[in-house]
Design a protein around this motif. Sequence first.
Motif, mmCIF file in Angstrom:
data_model
loop_
_atom_site.group_PDB
_atom_site.id
_atom_site.type_symbol
_atom_site.label_atom_id
_atom_site.label_comp_id
_atom_site.label_asym_id
_atom_site.label_seq_id
_atom_site.Cartn_x
_atom_site.Cartn_y
_atom_site.Cartn_z
ATOM 1 N N LEU A 69 0.705 -1.140 -0.046
ATOM 2 C CA LEU A 69 0.086 0.172 -0.075
ATOM 3 C C LEU A 69 0.763 1.119 -0.011
ATOM 4 C CD1 LEU A 69 -3.093 0.240 -0.144
ATOM 5 C CD2 LEU A 69 -2.743 0.811 2.721
ATOM 6 N N CYS A 70 0.694 2.348 -1.014
ATOM 7 C CA CYS A 70 1.119 3.390 -1.087
ATOM 8 C C CYS A 70 0.711 4.679 -0.618
ATOM 9 C CB CYS A 70 1.753 3.780 -2.359
ATOM 10 S SG CYS A 70 2.809 2.464 -3.243
ATOM 11 N N LEU A 90 4.048 3.095 2.492
ATOM 12 C CA LEU A 90 3.183 3.925 2.378
ATOM 13 C C LEU A 90 3.757 5.363 2.253
ATOM 14 C CD1 LEU A 90 0.003 3.717 2.865
ATOM 15 C CD2 LEU A 90 0.368 4.493 5.099
ATOM 16 N N THR A 91 3.396 6.319 1.170
ATOM 17 C CA THR A 91 3.904 7.626 0.715
ATOM 18 C C THR A 91 2.933 8.507 1.161
ATOM 19 O OG1 THR A 91 3.240 7.337 -1.552
ATOM 20 C CG2 THR A 91 5.664 6.643 -0.815
ATOM 21 N N THR A 114 8.673 5.003 7.287
ATOM 22 C CA THR A 114 9.505 5.808 6.714
ATOM 23 C C THR A 114 9.647 6.263 5.351
ATOM 24 O OG1 THR A 114 10.824 3.881 6.497
ATOM 25 C CG2 THR A 114 11.327 4.919 8.648
ATOM 26 N N SER A 115 8.578 5.728 4.555
ATOM 27 C CA SER A 115 8.434 6.223 3.031
ATOM 28 C C SER A 115 7.529 7.207 2.909
ATOM 29 C CB SER A 115 8.047 4.992 2.429
ATOM 30 O OG SER A 115 9.106 3.873 2.378
ATOM 31 N N LEU A 116 6.919 7.477 4.131
ATOM 32 C CA LEU A 116 5.833 8.732 4.033
ATOM 33 C C LEU A 116 6.378 9.888 3.542
ATOM 34 C CD1 LEU A 116 3.671 8.342 7.159
ATOM 35 C CD2 LEU A 116 3.006 8.244 4.793
ATOM 36 N N LEU A 119 10.408 10.126 10.477
ATOM 37 C CA LEU A 119 9.817 10.300 9.318
ATOM 38 C C LEU A 119 10.656 11.157 8.272
ATOM 39 C CD1 LEU A 119 5.996 10.810 9.974
ATOM 40 C CD2 LEU A 119 7.393 8.422 9.495
ATOM 41 N N THR A 120 11.864 10.820 7.937
ATOM 42 C CA THR A 120 12.785 11.500 7.420
ATOM 43 C C THR A 120 12.467 11.837 5.898
ATOM 44 O OG1 THR A 120 14.287 9.619 6.777
ATOM 45 C CG2 THR A 120 14.688 11.048 8.677
ATOM 46 N N ASN A 121 11.308 11.313 5.249
ATOM 47 C CA ASN A 121 11.084 11.521 3.998
ATOM 48 C C ASN A 121 9.991 12.463 3.641
ATOM 49 O OD1 ASN A 121 13.203 10.273 2.450
ATOM 50 N ND2 ASN A 121 12.218 8.384 3.143
ATOM 51 N N VAL A 122 9.265 12.950 4.888
ATOM 52 C CA VAL A 122 8.021 13.726 4.795
ATOM 53 C C VAL A 122 8.282 15.143 4.154
ATOM 54 C CG1 VAL A 122 6.114 14.719 6.201
ATOM 55 C CG2 VAL A 122 6.719 12.374 6.342
ATOM 56 N N LYS A 123 7.733 15.631 3.402
ATOM 57 C CA LYS A 123 7.887 16.689 2.852
ATOM 58 C C LYS A 123 6.615 17.848 3.266
ATOM 59 C CE LYS A 123 10.343 15.661 -1.346
ATOM 60 N NZ LYS A 123 10.326 15.667 -2.861
#
Length: 598
Positions: free
Chosen positions: A151-152, A174-175, A195-197, A217-221
């Motif tokens: 699930l993305c 999940l992104t 961590t892909s969020l 959550l180092t990828n959250v923009k």
Amino acid sequence: MSRFKRKDNADTLAGFRTKNTEPTVPYGLLQAARKSGQLNLSGRGLTEVPQNVYRLNTDTPEEAQQNVSFGASDRWWEQVDLTKLLLSSNQLTQLSDDIRLLSGLITLDLHDNQLSSLPGALGELQELQQLRLGHNQLSSLPVEVCTLRNLCSLTLQQNQLENLPEELGQLQNLTELDLSNNHLKCLPASLGCLTSLQKVSLCHNKLNCLPDSLSQLTNVKLLDCSNNHLTDIPASLSGMLSLEQLYLRHNKLSRLPQLPAPALKELYVGNNQIELLETEQLTSLTAISLLELRDNKIKILPEQITLLHTLTRLDLTNNDIGTLPACLSLLPNLKVLLLEGNPLRGIRRDLLTKGTNELLKYLRGRIKEEPEKPDERQTAMTLPSQAAVNLHNIKTLKILEYSDKQADSIPDELFDASAHKGIVTVNFSKNQLNSIPPRLLELQSSLSDINLGFNRLTCFSPDICKLLQLTHIDLRNNQLSDLPPEMMNMTKLRSIVLNYNRFKSFPEVLYDILSLETVLLGNNQVCGVDPGRLMKLVHLSTLDLSNNDLLNIPPELGLCTGLRCLSLEGNPFRTPRAAIVAKGTDAVLEYLRSRIPT
């Protein structure tokens, strides 16, 4: 005999009527779905999902029982599994366990129904990448959903969720996660495992605090926590290294959060209870471009605000500010300063209505200039060309200004005085220029901001495209109808203002400037836009197309999900309706996405 026949006929019809009590789907749709793998049943008034939809992958098609020949396009034995099922905007109250039969589903859209629960069988759809459940009546999320490892995107906005299962952290691909408009009072610590969020929406809930695990959550923009009950923001959020946009509007914050997040460009903390801006909090905002502090209780604007060198927009509307520090005018990139609703003293009301440039100009005049050497004082006098060379602006502020002179050319003395001074900003607005001064090229090594608004420019010289350091250009209120293709070389350009010109189409070259964040094209004659090419502008967050000649808005524009501000009012299109446009950008984009044909 005739009576018996009539009776037989009546019984047959009654039998058909009995069969038709089950909701049906047109056979042609099912036949097409077997070929394409996609089935759109949105907006059909369904109260339940027909059984033949669930069994689409398992039942033998009707034509297989008939003695007919098949063309290449009608070979039922070559059918593909259903991968996309759209059931939005119906009246579904439940989903059958038979959903497990559609094991190949990648996209399942159930938003805008009346679902109060979900079957555990959803957990068997292991290929699922998109699950849309917004605008239902869900009070809980079954644990089985948390086993969907592929699930993305999971959207659950506008439900009645009060808590989330701790197993949510298993959705490690999940992104996008949308939990807005629910009744959540706390979040599971396992949220930090996602961590892909990249995009998280938690607005319009009842959250009192945020878990420290969010720092993982180092990828959250984008993180939206507006309209909650937050009284503080954990300093650990500074670990969100990719965070660019943080929304904290309508909470109970009493201080500005200290967030040295290195990528944070936009911070929205309006409608809180902030009284004091502390130096430590301000200096942590090293990359900030937009700072919204409206509707708080701020009384003093500290001089340390000048440390925010990257700040372009500062909103202080409806606070308790009585005086403005003159050093505010030293912010090199500040373009918009909003101060309405403050009890300002010592500044005329009419000055506030003239806009940011005039206000900053006034504040700069209040800065005491250092005494010049005798020879420099003579240079600062009015020259024969009547060009007042402001050495303070040139040497200290790195600004070359010659605006509101109604001149048809820029005196050479200004450029002579600016030589080798590292000029960053040029303001030649409100003149009668017919062409762009060619001597601007002398400043190409440092120039990042040009204002040529309110002139009579009819063309944009390709030579100016050699100003490769430009990040902002203002060309409003001119007579431009096109831009040169050489502009694609301006790879640092972030914003361009083209309001009130004569463009009849979206300038082609702008599609190729991938660094663009803001495009303002209001009040032109633009009649179309290419959403497919706009999607390539991955940094574009503000697009103004208001008051143009757009007869229709392509639904694919809704796929430009990076847009935070889309202005479409004042165009002659019929859809989306004015009521939807009035709800704002997110509502418009969601509406457009719902109209994309499948």
